[in-house]
Design an enzyme around this catalytic site. Sequence first.
Site, mmCIF file in Angstrom:
data_model
loop_
_atom_site.group_PDB
_atom_site.id
_atom_site.type_symbol
_atom_site.label_atom_id
_atom_site.label_comp_id
_atom_site.label_asym_id
_atom_site.label_seq_id
_atom_site.Cartn_x
_atom_site.Cartn_y
_atom_site.Cartn_z
ATOM 1 N N GLU A 117 -7.317 -2.492 -2.488
ATOM 2 C CA GLU A 117 -6.657 -1.577 -1.543
ATOM 3 C C GLU A 117 -5.729 -0.620 -2.285
ATOM 4 O OE1 GLU A 117 -4.887 -3.306 1.986
ATOM 5 O OE2 GLU A 117 -6.222 -5.024 1.874
ATOM 6 N N LEU A 164 -2.255 1.156 18.477
ATOM 7 C CA LEU A 164 -3.009 2.407 18.595
ATOM 8 C C LEU A 164 -1.975 3.528 18.516
ATOM 9 C CD1 LEU A 164 -5.712 2.177 21.408
ATOM 10 C CD2 LEU A 164 -6.040 2.363 18.939
ATOM 11 N N ASN A 180 0.834 -1.210 0.000
ATOM 12 C CA ASN A 180 0.000 0.000 0.000
ATOM 13 C C ASN A 180 0.863 1.253 0.000
ATOM 14 O OD1 ASN A 180 -3.045 -0.536 0.171
ATOM 15 N ND2 ASN A 180 -2.178 -2.052 1.573
ATOM 16 N N HIS A 224 -8.231 -0.816 5.953
ATOM 17 C CA HIS A 224 -8.652 -2.052 6.603
ATOM 18 C C HIS A 224 -9.121 -3.017 5.506
ATOM 19 C CE1 HIS A 224 -10.239 -4.473 9.880
ATOM 20 N NE2 HIS A 224 -11.280 -4.700 9.105
HETATM 21 C C1 GRF Z 1 -3.230 -4.533 4.207
HETATM 22 O O1 GRF Z 1 -3.991 -5.667 3.942
HETATM 23 C C2 GRF Z 1 -4.050 -3.507 4.955
HETATM 24 O O2 GRF Z 1 -5.406 -3.579 4.685
HETATM 25 C C3 GRF Z 1 -3.804 -3.869 6.389
HETATM 26 O O3 GRF Z 1 -2.478 -4.330 6.439
HETATM 27 C C4 GRF Z 1 -2.099 -4.820 5.168
HETATM 28 C C5 GRF Z 1 -0.828 -4.109 4.781
HETATM 29 O O4 GRF Z 1 -0.309 -4.648 3.602
HETATM 30 N N1 GRF Z 1 -4.081 -2.755 7.255
HETATM 31 P P1 GRF Z 1 0.924 -3.960 2.868
HETATM 32 O O5 GRF Z 1 2.071 -3.943 3.855
HETATM 33 O O6 GRF Z 1 0.503 -2.579 2.499
HETATM 34 O O7 GRF Z 1 1.207 -4.801 1.680
#
Ligand code: GRF
Length: 185
Positions: free
Chosen positions: A168, A81, A10, A98
């Site tokens: 995502e 948190l 991400n 999420h």
């Molecule tokens: C993703 O699935 C996101 O939704 C969650 O943690 C994961 C992170 O994946 N919060 P990456 O490290 O961005 O590949």
Amino acid sequence: MVGPHGRGSNMAAIVRACRAGTVPAVVEVVIPSGNGSGAEELARDMGIRVQVVLPGDGYGPRLMEALVGCEYVCLAGYLRLLPNEVLDNFPMRVLNIHPGLLPKYGGKGMYGRRVHEAVIAAGEKESGCSVHLVTPVYDEGPIVMQKSCPVLPDDTPETLAERVLMLEHLAYPEALAKVIVDRPR
Ligand code: GRF
């Protein structure tokens, strides 16, 4: 900011979107909360400044120091948190992603594979991802954007995770751009 075991996919999607100009921002720094994550290596490979900030004494002030010059904070795979210092200094400017359609399947302990397992066990026909603003309660801040996909009859947590992850990578940059553009000035 990325978690200690983050892959950084991400983070990389956000960096690419900023560089392509679809998000009106520059990624100043990637802050892993542990050493040696895939996300850390990927950020360095992409030429992004990395500053590891380990939890412990003075975590909040040390994070604030690392965030000097930043206007927004994006969490990806960050499972803690956030210290109040960060939330207080970045009001409605901290985002999280999420891997499920909040408000279902969120809250403390609901992350990664556990979300997909729960979605499949409940017989849901649809899942997806949610980008939301971060407040002091896990996964409860206002939702900025959701994208959904079907849950297929033969899905495993892994196949569903893969389908959701593709969403995502679209949703996070889009949501960040929306938050930046919609910010009252
Ligand atoms: C993703 O699935 C996101 O939704 C969650 O943690 C994961 C992170 O994946 N919060 P990456 O490290 O961005 O590949």
